[in-house]
Design a protein around this motif. Structure first.
Motif, short mmCIF file in Angstrom:
data_model
loop_
_atom_site.label_atom_id
_atom_site.label_comp_id
_atom_site.label_asym_id
_atom_site.label_seq_id
_atom_site.Cartn_x
_atom_site.Cartn_y
_atom_site.Cartn_z
N HIS A 38 0.88 -1.17 0.04
CA HIS A 38 0.16 0.10 0.02
C HIS A 38 0.96 1.39 0.15
CE1 HIS A 38 -3.40 -2.75 0.47
NE2 HIS A 38 -3.34 -2.82 1.77
N SER A 40 -0.43 4.40 -0.94
CA SER A 40 -1.34 5.75 -0.75
C SER A 40 -2.71 5.27 -0.40
CB SER A 40 -1.48 6.76 -1.90
OG SER A 40 -1.86 6.07 -2.90
N ASP A 41 -3.62 6.20 -0.13
CA ASP A 41 -5.22 5.76 0.00
C ASP A 41 -5.80 5.31 -1.39
OD1 ASP A 41 -5.05 6.51 2.66
OD2 ASP A 41 -5.70 8.41 2.66
N VAL A 42 -4.94 5.63 -2.41
CA VAL A 42 -5.55 5.45 -3.78
C VAL A 42 -4.91 4.14 -4.29
CG1 VAL A 42 -5.43 6.48 -6.23
CG2 VAL A 42 -5.70 8.01 -4.09
N SER A 43 -3.55 3.76 -4.19
CA SER A 43 -2.92 2.85 -4.71
C SER A 43 -2.25 1.95 -3.95
CB SER A 43 -1.86 3.54 -5.62
OG SER A 43 -2.27 4.44 -6.54
N SER A 44 -2.20 0.66 -4.39
CA SER A 44 -1.23 -0.39 -3.88
C SER A 44 -0.59 -1.07 -5.31
CB SER A 44 -2.29 -1.72 -3.42
OG SER A 44 -2.95 -1.28 -2.00
N ARG A 68 -7.12 0.95 -5.04
CA ARG A 68 -7.62 0.27 -3.56
C ARG A 68 -9.13 0.53 -3.52
NH1 ARG A 68 -4.08 2.08 1.21
NH2 ARG A 68 -5.25 0.33 2.20
N GLN A 69 -9.58 1.48 -4.05
CA GLN A 69 -11.14 1.74 -3.87
C GLN A 69 -11.84 1.06 -5.15
OE1 GLN A 69 -12.03 2.79 -0.92
NE2 GLN A 69 -9.98 3.10 -0.72
N ARG A 104 -0.75 7.05 -10.63
CA ARG A 104 -1.81 7.58 -9.66
C ARG A 104 -3.10 8.05 -10.24
NH1 ARG A 104 -2.89 12.67 -8.25
NH2 ARG A 104 -0.72 13.32 -9.19
N GLU A 108 -6.52 6.85 -9.66
CA GLU A 108 -7.99 7.71 -9.31
C GLU A 108 -9.13 7.45 -10.14
OE1 GLU A 108 -6.56 11.55 -8.77
OE2 GLU A 108 -5.44 11.15 -7.12
#
Length: 328
Positions: A38, A40-44, A68-69, A104, A108
């Protein structure tokens, strides 16, 4: 047009690898993805994946950036770096691009991104580079379930030399003679959308390029046989000026009605790869009835130097193009 290649020296009769549910191979020719990190909150990110092993060459690596989402299998874009077919790295974007922006922003938008290395032309001449990208696509389809990606929604995006290579990838999805013997087999290498940033489309029509200082050593330059060229486009085919070889490594030679849609992006002041290269490919696509768009960047040199204030818009347009073409 037939291209003969002797660079892929892995014996395709050997058991290939390690796919989900497959028997354990005696000689692995690629590695499974492993665990993502992991970032960031965006990417693994799955890092340092070996997607193919060619005897006598370095292992070919990729990183896979996953959003990730996401609740289900997501589309994927293959990112291919530039560097005059001699330089570059899957982890590095051009200096005009914000760090990690391509990976990124795709994440997103709910799109995975695989950024891949390939053999440079002093390691192996064309079509080795195309074979490498096709092996990467097959690998991603082999492990689609593990990576939570949709094998039916793949695109490719490249800049400069990478733009040339993603155009070749998009135009040769059904060419068995360009399949290559590396890595995972039993999967198609066709893709569904291409974004080509300032790539060469006809090696026969490229004016002499000014190569970066230090690109070739003095010893190499002195050792070049008479009649062999160190121009990057000619180095792709082993330094030859043979029009047939140059044409065989040119995207315009492979355009047909079955090609996927293209977004072609090029600066109108590109001093390295002139905008006329995009014009040639656009004309060929139009002649075959292939869906395509051309975005001309006003004031943009190679890598869009001189148009840095437009970079956010340019990259956002590429991401939205993939969203349009790949997302259901």
């Amino acid at each position: 047009m037939t291209v003969h290649d002797t660079t892929d020296v892995v014996d395709s009769s050997l058991p290939a690898t390690a796919g989900p549910g497959s028997a354990v191979p005696s000689i692995p020719v690629f590695d499974a993805p492993g665990e993502p990190r992991h970032v960031s909150d965006v990417s693994s990110v799955h890092q340092e994946i070996t997607y193919a092993k060619a005897i006598g060459f370095r292992p070919l690596k990729m990183d896979v950036w996953l959003p990730r989402q996401s609740s289900g299998p997501v589309p994927l874009v293959l990112w291919v770096h530039g560097g005059a077919f001699q330089l570059g790295d899957r982890r590095e974007l051009p200096p005009t691009f914000a760090s990690d922006s391509v990976f990124r922003l795709l994440n997103e938008a709910g799109i995975a991104c695989a950024t891949v290395d390939y053999r440079h032309s002093l390691e192996a001449p064309f079509p080795a580079q195309l074979h490498d990208l096709k092996a990467a696509v097959r690998y991603l389809r082999e492990f689609a379930a593990v990576l939570n990606i949709d094998p039916d929604r793949f695109g490719a995006w490249g800049e400069s030399a990478g733009g040339h290579l993603v155009a070749m990838l998009g135009l040769t999805g059904n060419r068995e003679d360009l399949h290559g013997g590396l890595g995972a087999q039993g999967h198609p290498s066709a893709i569904s959308a291409v974004v080509d940033f300032y790539g060469v489309s006809s090696l026969c029509d490229v004016p002499p390029m000014e190569t970066p200082a230090g690109l070739f050593s003095a010893a190499l330059t002195a050792a070049v046989p008479s009649g062999m060229s160190l121009q990057p486009n000619r180095m792709l085919v082993g330094g030859s000026d043979d029009p047939a070889l140059l044409a065989a490594a040119s995207p315009v030679s492979y355009v047909d009605a079955g090609a996927p849609p293209f977004l072609l992006v090029h600066g109108d002041r590109d001093g390295l790869v002139p905008h006329s290269q995009t014009d040639l490919l656009a004309a060929a696509l139009a002649g075959a009835g292939v869906e395509h768009e051309v975005l001309t960047v006003k004031g943009g040199d190679h890598c869009f130097f001189g148009a840095e204030d437009q970079m956010d818009t340019i990259i956002a347009r590429a991401v939205s193009y993939f969203s349009e073409k790949l997302k259901r």
